[in-house]
Write an enzyme that holds these catalytic residues in place. Structure first.
Site, PDB file in Angstrom:
ATOM      1  N   GLY A  12       3.796   2.624   7.245  1.00 18.03           N
ATOM      2  CA  GLY A  12       2.740   1.752   7.121  1.00 18.03           C
ATOM      3  C   GLY A  12       2.885   1.231   5.580  1.00 18.03           C
ATOM      4  O   GLY A  12       3.122   1.732   4.743  1.00 18.03           O
ATOM      5  N   ARG A  22       8.139  -2.409  -8.698  1.00 18.74           N
ATOM      6  CA  ARG A  22       8.266  -2.962 -10.062  1.00 18.74           C
ATOM      7  C   ARG A  22       8.570  -1.864 -10.797  1.00 18.74           C
ATOM      8  O   ARG A  22       9.587  -1.981 -11.739  1.00 18.74           O
ATOM      9  CB  ARG A  22       6.893  -3.431 -10.338  1.00 18.74           C
ATOM     10  CG  ARG A  22       6.806  -4.077 -11.904  1.00 18.74           C
ATOM     11  CD  ARG A  22       5.487  -4.723 -12.128  1.00 18.74           C
ATOM     12  NE  ARG A  22       5.385  -5.161 -13.397  1.00 18.74           N
ATOM     13  CZ  ARG A  22       5.216  -3.942 -14.503  1.00 18.74           C
ATOM     14  NH1 ARG A  22       5.078  -2.714 -14.389  1.00 18.74           N
ATOM     15  NH2 ARG A  22       4.970  -4.780 -15.731  1.00 18.74           N
ATOM     16  N   ALA A  23       7.925  -0.863 -10.876  1.00 20.58           N
ATOM     17  CA  ALA A  23       8.396   0.364 -11.822  1.00 20.58           C
ATOM     18  C   ALA A  23       9.728   0.996 -11.937  1.00 20.58           C
ATOM     19  O   ALA A  23      10.434   0.974 -12.747  1.00 20.58           O
ATOM     20  CB  ALA A  23       7.268   1.596 -11.716  1.00 20.58           C
ATOM     21  N   ARG A  26      12.299  -1.959 -13.036  1.00 16.54           N
ATOM     22  CA  ARG A  26      12.224  -2.114 -14.666  1.00 16.54           C
ATOM     23  C   ARG A  26      12.728  -0.986 -15.260  1.00 16.54           C
ATOM     24  O   ARG A  26      13.512  -0.972 -16.150  1.00 16.54           O
ATOM     25  CB  ARG A  26      10.693  -2.454 -15.040  1.00 16.54           C
ATOM     26  CG  ARG A  26      10.144  -3.653 -14.277  1.00 16.54           C
ATOM     27  CD  ARG A  26      10.252  -4.871 -15.434  1.00 16.54           C
ATOM     28  NE  ARG A  26       9.848  -6.111 -14.829  1.00 16.54           N
ATOM     29  CZ  ARG A  26       8.745  -6.724 -15.182  1.00 16.54           C
ATOM     30  NH1 ARG A  26       7.725  -6.011 -16.055  1.00 16.54           N
ATOM     31  NH2 ARG A  26       8.483  -8.033 -14.731  1.00 16.54           N
ATOM     32  N   ARG A  73       9.064   0.173  10.844  1.00 13.95           N
ATOM     33  CA  ARG A  73       9.733   1.441  11.535  1.00 13.95           C
ATOM     34  C   ARG A  73      10.802   1.197  12.355  1.00 13.95           C
ATOM     35  O   ARG A  73      10.984  -0.011  13.158  1.00 13.95           O
ATOM     36  CB  ARG A  73       8.297   1.741  12.638  1.00 13.95           C
ATOM     37  CG  ARG A  73       6.909   2.106  11.599  1.00 13.95           C
ATOM     38  CD  ARG A  73       5.974   2.641  12.615  1.00 13.95           C
ATOM     39  NE  ARG A  73       5.091   3.333  11.385  1.00 13.95           N
ATOM     40  CZ  ARG A  73       3.850   2.513  11.469  1.00 13.95           C
ATOM     41  NH1 ARG A  73       3.485   1.496  11.997  1.00 13.95           N
ATOM     42  NH2 ARG A  73       3.032   3.269  10.455  1.00 13.95           N
ATOM     43  N   ASP A 104       5.594  10.975   5.497  1.00 17.23           N
ATOM     44  CA  ASP A 104       6.279  12.095   5.886  1.00 17.23           C
ATOM     45  C   ASP A 104       7.709  11.672   6.955  1.00 17.23           C
ATOM     46  O   ASP A 104       8.765  12.020   6.786  1.00 17.23           O
ATOM     47  CB  ASP A 104       5.752  12.964   6.662  1.00 17.23           C
ATOM     48  CG  ASP A 104       4.528  13.909   5.670  1.00 17.23           C
ATOM     49  OD1 ASP A 104       4.779  13.993   4.676  1.00 17.23           O
ATOM     50  OD2 ASP A 104       3.710  14.364   6.376  1.00 17.23           O
ATOM     51  N   THR A 126       1.030   5.775   1.224  1.00 18.42           N
ATOM     52  CA  THR A 126       0.096   5.771   2.320  1.00 18.42           C
ATOM     53  C   THR A 126      -1.040   5.908   1.944  1.00 18.42           C
ATOM     54  O   THR A 126      -1.667   6.589   1.121  1.00 18.42           O
ATOM     55  CB  THR A 126       0.697   6.809   3.555  1.00 18.42           C
ATOM     56  OG1 THR A 126      -0.605   6.841   4.666  1.00 18.42           O
ATOM     57  CG2 THR A 126       0.646   8.199   2.815  1.00 18.42           C
ATOM     58  N   ASP A 128      -3.212   7.029   3.704  1.00 24.56           N
ATOM     59  CA  ASP A 128      -4.293   8.335   4.437  1.00 24.56           C
ATOM     60  C   ASP A 128      -4.184   9.486   3.420  1.00 24.56           C
ATOM     61  O   ASP A 128      -5.041  10.442   3.848  1.00 24.56           O
ATOM     62  CB  ASP A 128      -3.184   8.674   5.817  1.00 24.56           C
ATOM     63  CG  ASP A 128      -3.134   7.684   6.730  1.00 24.56           C
ATOM     64  OD1 ASP A 128      -3.978   6.588   6.680  1.00 24.56           O
ATOM     65  OD2 ASP A 128      -1.900   7.523   7.401  1.00 24.56           O
ATOM     66  N   ASP A 130      -2.355  11.961   3.385  1.00 28.02           N
ATOM     67  CA  ASP A 130      -1.972  12.952   4.253  1.00 28.02           C
ATOM     68  C   ASP A 130      -0.866  13.738   4.121  1.00 28.02           C
ATOM     69  O   ASP A 130      -0.018  14.465   4.976  1.00 28.02           O
ATOM     70  CB  ASP A 130      -2.133  12.371   5.641  1.00 28.02           C
ATOM     71  CG  ASP A 130      -1.253  11.396   6.352  1.00 28.02           C
ATOM     72  OD1 ASP A 130      -0.692  11.107   5.255  1.00 28.02           O
ATOM     73  OD2 ASP A 130      -0.990  11.221   7.567  1.00 28.02           O
ATOM     74  N   ARG A 172      -5.196   8.050  10.285  1.00 30.90           N
ATOM     75  CA  ARG A 172      -4.334   8.744  11.260  1.00 30.90           C
ATOM     76  C   ARG A 172      -5.095   9.845  11.807  1.00 30.90           C
ATOM     77  O   ARG A 172      -6.166   9.946  12.111  1.00 30.90           O
ATOM     78  CB  ARG A 172      -3.044   8.897  10.955  1.00 30.90           C
ATOM     79  CG  ARG A 172      -1.932   8.881  11.791  1.00 30.90           C
ATOM     80  CD  ARG A 172      -0.488   9.439  11.416  1.00 30.90           C
ATOM     81  NE  ARG A 172      -0.013   8.043  10.816  1.00 30.90           N
ATOM     82  CZ  ARG A 172       0.877   6.960  11.243  1.00 30.90           C
ATOM     83  NH1 ARG A 172       1.117   7.169  12.590  1.00 30.90           N
ATOM     84  NH2 ARG A 172       1.302   6.065  10.462  1.00 30.90           N
TER      85      ARG A 172
HETATM   86  P1  ADP Z   1       5.658   7.145   7.671  1.00 39.10           P
HETATM   87  O1  ADP Z   1       6.826   6.971   6.679  1.00 39.10           O
HETATM   88  O2  ADP Z   1       4.402   6.562   6.832  1.00 39.10           O
HETATM   89  O3  ADP Z   1       5.241   8.664   8.230  1.00 39.10           O
HETATM   90  P2  ADP Z   1       6.903   6.557  10.312  1.00 39.10           P
HETATM   91  O4  ADP Z   1       6.600   7.962  10.808  1.00 39.10           O
HETATM   92  O5  ADP Z   1       6.584   5.604  11.224  1.00 39.10           O
HETATM   93  O6  ADP Z   1       5.975   6.458   8.834  1.00 39.10           O
HETATM   94  O7  ADP Z   1       8.382   6.582   9.778  1.00 39.10           O
HETATM   95  C1  ADP Z   1       9.012   5.521   9.083  1.00 39.10           C
HETATM   96  C2  ADP Z   1      10.396   5.506   9.462  1.00 39.10           C
HETATM   97  O8  ADP Z   1      11.073   6.566   8.915  1.00 39.10           O
HETATM   98  C3  ADP Z   1      10.981   5.445  11.060  1.00 39.10           C
HETATM   99  O9  ADP Z   1      10.608   4.219  11.622  1.00 39.10           O
HETATM  100  C4  ADP Z   1      12.207   5.773  10.838  1.00 39.10           C
HETATM  101  O10 ADP Z   1      12.962   4.849  10.599  1.00 39.10           O
HETATM  102  C5  ADP Z   1      12.049   6.788   9.743  1.00 39.10           C
HETATM  103  N1  ADP Z   1      11.866   8.284  10.370  1.00 39.10           N
HETATM  104  C6  ADP Z   1      10.826   8.848  10.993  1.00 39.10           C
HETATM  105  N2  ADP Z   1      10.990   9.887  11.323  1.00 39.10           N
HETATM  106  C7  ADP Z   1      12.350  10.491  11.311  1.00 39.10           C
HETATM  107  C8  ADP Z   1      12.852  11.264  11.721  1.00 39.10           C
HETATM  108  N3  ADP Z   1      12.690  12.502  12.214  1.00 39.10           N
HETATM  109  N4  ADP Z   1      14.470  11.342  11.308  1.00 39.10           N
HETATM  110  C9  ADP Z   1      15.011  10.334  10.422  1.00 39.10           C
HETATM  111  N5  ADP Z   1      14.134   9.035  10.208  1.00 39.10           N
HETATM  112  C10 ADP Z   1      12.922   9.112  10.508  1.00 39.10           C
HETATM  113  O1  F6P Z   2      -0.704   5.261   7.862  1.00 39.78           O
HETATM  114  C1  F6P Z   2      -1.450   4.188   7.651  1.00 39.78           C
HETATM  115  C2  F6P Z   2      -2.108   3.752   8.802  1.00 39.78           C
HETATM  116  O2  F6P Z   2      -2.857   2.713   8.619  1.00 39.78           O
HETATM  117  C3  F6P Z   2      -2.779   4.772   9.493  1.00 39.78           C
HETATM  118  O3  F6P Z   2      -4.284   5.056   8.948  1.00 39.78           O
HETATM  119  C4  F6P Z   2      -3.099   4.421  10.863  1.00 39.78           C
HETATM  120  O4  F6P Z   2      -3.213   5.210  11.975  1.00 39.78           O
HETATM  121  C5  F6P Z   2      -1.921   3.619  11.197  1.00 39.78           C
HETATM  122  O5  F6P Z   2      -1.157   3.513  10.102  1.00 39.78           O
HETATM  123  C6  F6P Z   2      -1.719   2.478  11.962  1.00 39.78           C
HETATM  124  O6  F6P Z   2      -0.601   2.009  12.077  1.00 39.78           O
HETATM  125  P1  F6P Z   2      -0.150   0.387  12.671  1.00 39.78           P
HETATM  126  O7  F6P Z   2       0.111  -0.507  11.416  1.00 39.78           O
HETATM  127  O8  F6P Z   2       1.160   0.625  13.333  1.00 39.78           O
HETATM  128  O9  F6P Z   2      -1.300   0.033  13.404  1.00 39.78           O
END
Ligand code: ADP
Ligand code: F6P
Length: 320
Positions: A12, A22-23, A26, A73, A104, A126, A128, A130, A172
């Site tokens: 997200g 940017r940071a 640069r 994603r 994560d 993010t 969140d 989290d 989330r």
């Molecule tokens: P966030 O990074 O915000 O937690 P996602 O969980 O959607 O968001 O993960 C973002 C992208 O990171 C995924 O679309 C995928 O490309 C990659 N990713 C997520 N989980 C894994 C994993 N277990 N192994 C490898 N790549 C992953």
């Molecule tokens: O992680 C950021 C976030 O906005 C969460 O707060 C929310 O649960 C989720 O992403 C929404 O995801 P999407 O953009 O796929 O609707």
């Protein structure tokens, strides 16, 4: 020989991601590195969707929300074949390292790439907040301020109609935005997954407030609870007080980043480049005791983040 590094945003979007881009750009250019912008997260790495970054490609972006590199994603990247396609692309591009801004999930991908010999540094991006290894994630402050401003506006109409407003904020499964916004707007309660909730106790609080002359109320519900509409209906059914649910949604992800988000993003981006300059990868940058530090990705992913119990107590002890 000077290094070439890549930068991508994944998962997200969050306000302040551009400040980090940017940071990184640069700081790396200052160190004589070449910087490649990888578009749409890991998709861009697999497909070779790349732009060369220079001081001007990152001009005028520090104040912009979203991410100029786009984000996505990428399901393919979760497979071994997907990771290997990305690794081959990194070799083809001569990448000596990548800065991955995301959550994560994105860090799991960064760990996979690091394990295949492409040093990656994760920056927590993010709204969140989290991510366990850091006290603060890029985007959190802006999102909270946006939510606060919207609830302030909403309170005008809640008050005028003697209503109860049940407001769902993002996060989330985490209730950090909810409890902070609840305190900031003077809400009656924050309903968060971490603490559970007792609807009868909340209703008693609303009715007690009514009898002492407060005729409106605001409840902040964390997204993870998932049923702001039902909570509003229950309150109306049990009290007769007109209640409305408002879901703030994705507006919380947008807008110009606050000072805090711009500054933290800049500090973290700078630190990431210093690590890659030394050939160090497989680390996540975070804030600990309000100072920038870095930690092994696997260790970062195994940490647990405590909830803001003290703030939650303060909210409940002052919400009447
Ligand atoms: P966030 O990074 O915000 O937690 P996602 O969980 O959607 O968001 O993960 C973002 C992208 O990171 C995924 O679309 C995928 O490309 C990659 N990713 C997520 N989980 C894994 C994993 N277990 N192994 C490898 N790549 C992953
Ligand atoms: O992680 C950021 C976030 O906005 C969460 O707060 C929310 O649960 C989720 O992403 C929404 O995801 P999407 O953009 O796929 O609707």
């Amino acid at each position: 020989m000077s290094k070439t590094i890549g930068i991508l945003t994944s998962g997200g979007d969050a306000p302040g991601m551009n400040a980090a881009v940017r940071a990184v750009t640069r700081a790396a250019l200052t160190k004589g590195m070449k910087v490649l912008g990888i578009l749409r997260g890991y998709n861009g790495l697999i497909n070779g969707d790349i732009i060369e970054m220079n001081a001007r490609t990152v001009s005028g972006i520090i104040q912009r929300g979203g991410t100029i590199l786009y984000t996505a994603r990428c399901l393919e990247f979760k497979t071994h074949e997907g990771v290997m396609k990305a690794v081959n692309k990194c070799k083809e591009l001569g990448l000596d390292g990548i800065v991955v801004i995301g959550g994560d999930g994105s860090f799991r991908g960064a760990a996979d790439l690091s394990a295949q010999g492409v040093p990656c540094i994760g920056l927590p991006g993010t709204i969140d907040n989290d991510i366990a290894c850091t006290e603060y994630t890029i985007g959190y402050d802006t999102a909270m301020n946006t939510a606060m401003e919207m609830v302030d506006k909403l309170k005008d109409t809640t008050q005028s109609h003697d209503r109860c407003s049940v407001v769902e904020v993002m996060g989330r499964n985490a209730g950090y935005i909810a409890v902070n916004v609840a305190v900031a707007v003077g809400a009656e309660a924050a309903i968060v997954v971490e603490k559970g909730f007792d609807i009868d106790a909340i209703i008693k609080n609303i009715l007690d407030n009514r009898s002492s002359g407060k005729s409106h109320s605001v409840l902040i519900v964390a997204e993870g609870i998932g049923n702001a509409g039902q909570i509003a209906k229950d309150i109306e059914a049990k009290t007769g007080i007109e209640s409305r649910a408002t879901i703030l949604g994705h507006v919380q992800r947008g807008g110009s980043p606050t000072v805090r988000d711009r500054v933290v993003a800049t500090q973290m981006g700078y630190h990431a480049v210093e690590l890659l300059e030394k050939g160090i990868g497989n680390r996540v940058v975070g804030l600990k005791d309000n100072k920038v530090y870095d930690v092994d990705i696997q260790e970062a992913l195994s940490m647990q983040k405590p909830f803001e119990d003290e703030l939650y107590k303060i909210l409940n002890d002052t919400a009447y």
